[in-house]
Design an enzyme around this catalytic site. Structure first.
Site, PDB file in Angstrom:
ATOM      1  N   TYR A  41      -6.127  15.042  -7.854  1.00  0.00           N
ATOM      2  CA  TYR A  41      -5.414  14.203  -8.835  1.00  0.00           C
ATOM      3  C   TYR A  41      -4.478  15.051  -9.693  1.00  0.00           C
ATOM      4  O   TYR A  41      -3.297  14.731  -9.874  1.00  0.00           O
ATOM      5  CB  TYR A  41      -6.444  13.473  -9.710  1.00  0.00           C
ATOM      6  N   ASN A  70       3.487   3.710 -11.915  1.00  0.00           N
ATOM      7  CA  ASN A  70       2.210   3.835 -12.624  1.00  0.00           C
ATOM      8  C   ASN A  70       0.988   3.934 -11.699  1.00  0.00           C
ATOM      9  O   ASN A  70      -0.056   4.433 -12.097  1.00  0.00           O
ATOM     10  CB  ASN A  70       2.095   2.603 -13.544  1.00  0.00           C
ATOM     11  N   HIS A  71       1.118   3.482 -10.447  1.00  0.00           N
ATOM     12  CA  HIS A  71      -0.073   3.372  -9.579  1.00  0.00           C
ATOM     13  C   HIS A  71      -0.684   4.737  -9.261  1.00  0.00           C
ATOM     14  O   HIS A  71       0.006   5.754  -9.245  1.00  0.00           O
ATOM     15  CB  HIS A  71       0.305   2.674  -8.263  1.00  0.00           C
ATOM     16  N   SER A  99       0.083  12.477 -16.877  1.00  0.00           N
ATOM     17  CA  SER A  99      -1.175  12.759 -17.561  1.00  0.00           C
ATOM     18  C   SER A  99      -1.158  14.151 -18.171  1.00  0.00           C
ATOM     19  O   SER A  99      -0.421  15.046 -17.720  1.00  0.00           O
ATOM     20  CB  SER A  99      -2.293  12.676 -16.516  1.00  0.00           C
ATOM     21  N   LYS A 104      -0.266  15.095 -10.324  1.00  0.00           N
ATOM     22  CA  LYS A 104       0.380  14.908 -11.641  1.00  0.00           C
ATOM     23  C   LYS A 104       1.248  16.119 -12.000  1.00  0.00           C
ATOM     24  O   LYS A 104       2.328  15.958 -12.581  1.00  0.00           O
ATOM     25  CB  LYS A 104      -0.679  14.637 -12.723  1.00  0.00           C
ATOM     26  N   ASP A 128       0.857  -1.182   0.000  1.00  0.00           N
ATOM     27  CA  ASP A 128       0.000   0.000   0.000  1.00  0.00           C
ATOM     28  C   ASP A 128       0.895   1.235   0.000  1.00  0.00           C
ATOM     29  O   ASP A 128       1.599   1.500   0.974  1.00  0.00           O
ATOM     30  CB  ASP A 128      -0.897  -0.025   1.247  1.00  0.00           C
ATOM     31  N   LEU A 168      -7.093  10.569 -22.222  1.00  0.00           N
ATOM     32  CA  LEU A 168      -8.083   9.635 -21.653  1.00  0.00           C
ATOM     33  C   LEU A 168      -7.901   8.221 -22.228  1.00  0.00           C
ATOM     34  O   LEU A 168      -7.916   8.031 -23.442  1.00  0.00           O
ATOM     35  CB  LEU A 168      -9.498  10.141 -21.932  1.00  0.00           C
ATOM     36  N   ILE A 169      -7.727   7.251 -21.309  1.00  0.00           N
ATOM     37  CA  ILE A 169      -7.470   5.852 -21.684  1.00  0.00           C
ATOM     38  C   ILE A 169      -8.638   5.007 -21.149  1.00  0.00           C
ATOM     39  O   ILE A 169      -9.136   5.253 -20.048  1.00  0.00           O
ATOM     40  CB  ILE A 169      -6.133   5.371 -21.069  1.00  0.00           C
ATOM     41  N   ASP A 170      -8.983   3.947 -21.910  1.00  0.00           N
ATOM     42  CA  ASP A 170     -10.244   3.240 -21.618  1.00  0.00           C
ATOM     43  C   ASP A 170     -10.175   2.220 -20.476  1.00  0.00           C
ATOM     44  O   ASP A 170     -10.771   1.146 -20.572  1.00  0.00           O
ATOM     45  CB  ASP A 170     -10.752   2.560 -22.901  1.00  0.00           C
TER      46      ASP A 170
HETATM   47  P1  NDP Z   1      -6.323   2.028 -12.433  1.00  0.00           P
HETATM   48  O1  NDP Z   1      -7.227   2.696 -11.440  1.00  0.00           O
HETATM   49  O2  NDP Z   1      -6.909   1.080 -13.399  1.00  0.00           O
HETATM   50  O3  NDP Z   1      -5.160   1.280 -11.666  1.00  0.00           O
HETATM   51  C1  NDP Z   1      -4.589   1.817 -10.526  1.00  0.00           C
HETATM   52  C2  NDP Z   1      -3.634   0.806  -9.964  1.00  0.00           C
HETATM   53  O4  NDP Z   1      -3.047   1.328  -8.760  1.00  0.00           O
HETATM   54  C3  NDP Z   1      -4.304  -0.503  -9.591  1.00  0.00           C
HETATM   55  O5  NDP Z   1      -3.443  -1.579  -9.879  1.00  0.00           O
HETATM   56  C4  NDP Z   1      -4.514  -0.381  -8.086  1.00  0.00           C
HETATM   57  O6  NDP Z   1      -4.567  -1.685  -7.538  1.00  0.00           O
HETATM   58  C5  NDP Z   1      -3.258   0.398  -7.684  1.00  0.00           C
HETATM   59  N1  NDP Z   1      -3.420   1.138  -6.429  1.00  0.00           N
HETATM   60  C6  NDP Z   1      -4.482   1.876  -6.026  1.00  0.00           C
HETATM   61  N2  NDP Z   1      -4.272   2.385  -4.805  1.00  0.00           N
HETATM   62  C7  NDP Z   1      -3.050   1.944  -4.419  1.00  0.00           C
HETATM   63  C8  NDP Z   1      -2.279   2.100  -3.230  1.00  0.00           C
HETATM   64  N3  NDP Z   1      -2.718   2.822  -2.182  1.00  0.00           N
HETATM   65  N4  NDP Z   1      -1.074   1.485  -3.150  1.00  0.00           N
HETATM   66  C9  NDP Z   1      -0.611   0.726  -4.180  1.00  0.00           C
HETATM   67  N5  NDP Z   1      -1.292   0.555  -5.324  1.00  0.00           N
HETATM   68  C10 NDP Z   1      -2.503   1.154  -5.447  1.00  0.00           C
HETATM   69  O7  NDP Z   1      -5.550   3.232 -13.173  1.00  0.00           O
HETATM   70  P2  NDP Z   1      -5.229   3.426 -14.731  1.00  0.00           P
HETATM   71  O8  NDP Z   1      -4.695   2.154 -15.269  1.00  0.00           O
HETATM   72  O9  NDP Z   1      -6.381   4.079 -15.385  1.00  0.00           O
HETATM   73  O10 NDP Z   1      -4.045   4.507 -14.665  1.00  0.00           O
HETATM   74  C11 NDP Z   1      -2.701   4.103 -14.606  1.00  0.00           C
HETATM   75  C12 NDP Z   1      -1.814   5.323 -14.732  1.00  0.00           C
HETATM   76  O11 NDP Z   1      -2.122   6.026 -15.931  1.00  0.00           O
HETATM   77  C13 NDP Z   1      -1.984   6.333 -13.590  1.00  0.00           C
HETATM   78  O12 NDP Z   1      -0.749   6.882 -13.238  1.00  0.00           O
HETATM   79  C14 NDP Z   1      -2.870   7.391 -14.210  1.00  0.00           C
HETATM   80  O13 NDP Z   1      -2.729   8.655 -13.600  1.00  0.00           O
HETATM   81  C15 NDP Z   1      -2.368   7.391 -15.638  1.00  0.00           C
HETATM   82  N6  NDP Z   1      -3.338   7.954 -16.565  1.00  0.00           N
HETATM   83  C16 NDP Z   1      -4.509   7.274 -16.804  1.00  0.00           C
HETATM   84  C17 NDP Z   1      -5.453   7.823 -17.634  1.00  0.00           C
HETATM   85  C18 NDP Z   1      -6.741   7.124 -17.936  1.00  0.00           C
HETATM   86  O14 NDP Z   1      -7.612   7.751 -18.588  1.00  0.00           O
HETATM   87  N7  NDP Z   1      -6.934   5.870 -17.531  1.00  0.00           N
HETATM   88  C19 NDP Z   1      -5.239   9.136 -18.268  1.00  0.00           C
HETATM   89  C20 NDP Z   1      -3.981   9.749 -17.947  1.00  0.00           C
HETATM   90  C21 NDP Z   1      -3.064   9.158 -17.123  1.00  0.00           C
HETATM   91  P3  NDP Z   1      -5.150  -2.064  -6.092  1.00  0.00           P
HETATM   92  O15 NDP Z   1      -6.536  -1.516  -6.024  1.00  0.00           O
HETATM   93  O16 NDP Z   1      -5.075  -3.551  -6.081  1.00  0.00           O
HETATM   94  O17 NDP Z   1      -4.218  -1.452  -5.102  1.00  0.00           O
END
Ligand code: NDP
Length: 282
Positions: free
Chosen positions: A177, A113-114, A164, A181, A86, A211-213
């Site tokens: 958020y 990436n998280h 982002s 970033k 975490d 924006l990613i899906d």
């Molecule tokens: P998701 O919400 O799908 O994934 C987030 C991940 O982070 C999950 O694996 C989650 O797993 C983990 N996570 C959440 N909280 C914690 C925590 N406290 N400690 C450790 N891990 C954690 O995000 P996306 O795939 O959509 O985004 C990934 C990256 O891309 C991010 O950095 C985001 O800012 C960036 N991005 C995404 C965009 C989009 O439109 N999707 C647009 C621009 C940038 P778990 O819950 O198991 O901990």
């Protein structure tokens, strides 16, 4: 004139296509990917697995990570292990890097990436949530990067920071958020200068995504906007490409670059367009 035009068009096409590399070069690479239980991080893990890399993945939910690891092994990963952590806990970021280095015998790429969950809504004054999100989305990145640099130095490795468009320009409903970033872009931009000035072997690649899906993103924006979302798998490949080809900054999809480029030219027009993207009744 025709020859000159053709050469210009070919160079432009090459530039727009961006850098490419041979996926074979990833075989055996040692990679730590954070936030890899879902979304873009999960897709990064699958691309790496198909290329025969050695992967450590992390997120909070061990049971979900276990499934991703199994899939990575069936896809061809040389090694795939997970560690639940975490990133809001002060000691977890460094613990994860230590674990990855032990498991892989070093590190070639650190993919940061998280993100922690954050409401898509007008800010309601919740400073505590913003502080918490700063730890998860920003400070934990610094902790992991700093811990990994000595190991990455030995392997001429790379830190890949997933950021982002919302770290470059402001839009409504994402105050905490977007703050994390902007902080990432600022901090790791400085780190790029400092590593270069120290003649370090380590590079930092910052990935600016639109924006990613992913499920979480789609759930948030549903009902607010009809903007096109681009595929997570392609975003993941661009992220890997950025690190392998040691690009300081990459943009995906195409509009991510142009929105940053033109955003300060006509501020009134920009703000009108941004607000026009969202449906909101006060
Ligand atoms: P998701 O919400 O799908 O994934 C987030 C991940 O982070 C999950 O694996 C989650 O797993 C983990 N996570 C959440 N909280 C914690 C925590 N406290 N400690 C450790 N891990 C954690 O995000 P996306 O795939 O959509 O985004 C990934 C990256 O891309 C991010 O950095 C985001 O800012 C960036 N991005 C995404 C965009 C989009 O439109 N999707 C647009 C621009 C940038 P778990 O819950 O198991 O901990």
């Amino acid at each position: 004139l025709f020859v000159l035009g053709s050469i210009t068009a070919a160079l432009l096409a090459l530039y727009l296509r961006g850098p490419t590399f041979n996926a074979e070069s990833l075989k055996g690479s040692r990679v730590l990917v954070t936030g890899a239980s879902t979304g873009i991080g999960e897709q990064v893990a699958y691309h790496l697995a198909k290329a025969g890399a050695q992967i450590v993945i992390t997120a909070r939910r061990g049971n979900v990570l276990e499934q991703v690891v199994k899939k990575c092994m069936t896809m061809g990963a040389q090694k795939a292990v997970y560690i639940p952590a975490d990133m809001s806990e002060a000691s977890d970021p460094e613990k994860v890097v230590r674990f990855a280095v032990e498991q892989l015998g070093g590190l070639d790429y650190l993919v940061l990436n998280h993100i922690g969950p954050s409401p898509f809504a007008m800010w309601d004054g919740d400073v505590e949530h913003t502080r918490w999100l700063m730890q998860v989305n920003f400070l934990s990145y610094l902790q992991m990067a700093w811990k990994a640099i000595p190991t990455l130095e030995q392997s001429k490795g790379s830190i890949i920071v997933v950021s982002s468009v919302l770290g470059k320009m402001c839009t409504p409903f994402v105050g905490p958020y977007t703050a994390t970033k902007f902080a990432l872009n600022g901090f790791f931009g400085t780190m790029q200068h400092e590593l270069a000035m120290k003649k370090s072997n380590v590079t930092v690649s910052i990935c600016i995504l639109g924006l990613i899906d992913t499920d979480s993103a789609m759930e948030k924006v549903r009902g607010y906007t009809n903007m096109t979302a681009y595929p997570a798998s392609e975003a993941a490949w661009q992220i890997i490409t950025a690190g392998v080809t040691r690009q300081p900054e990459i943009f995906y999809p195409w509009y991510a670059y142009y929105s940053g480029l033109f955003k300060d030219w006509f501020p009134f027009f920009r703000d009108m367009v941004i607000r026009g993207f969202y449906h909101y009744e006060p």
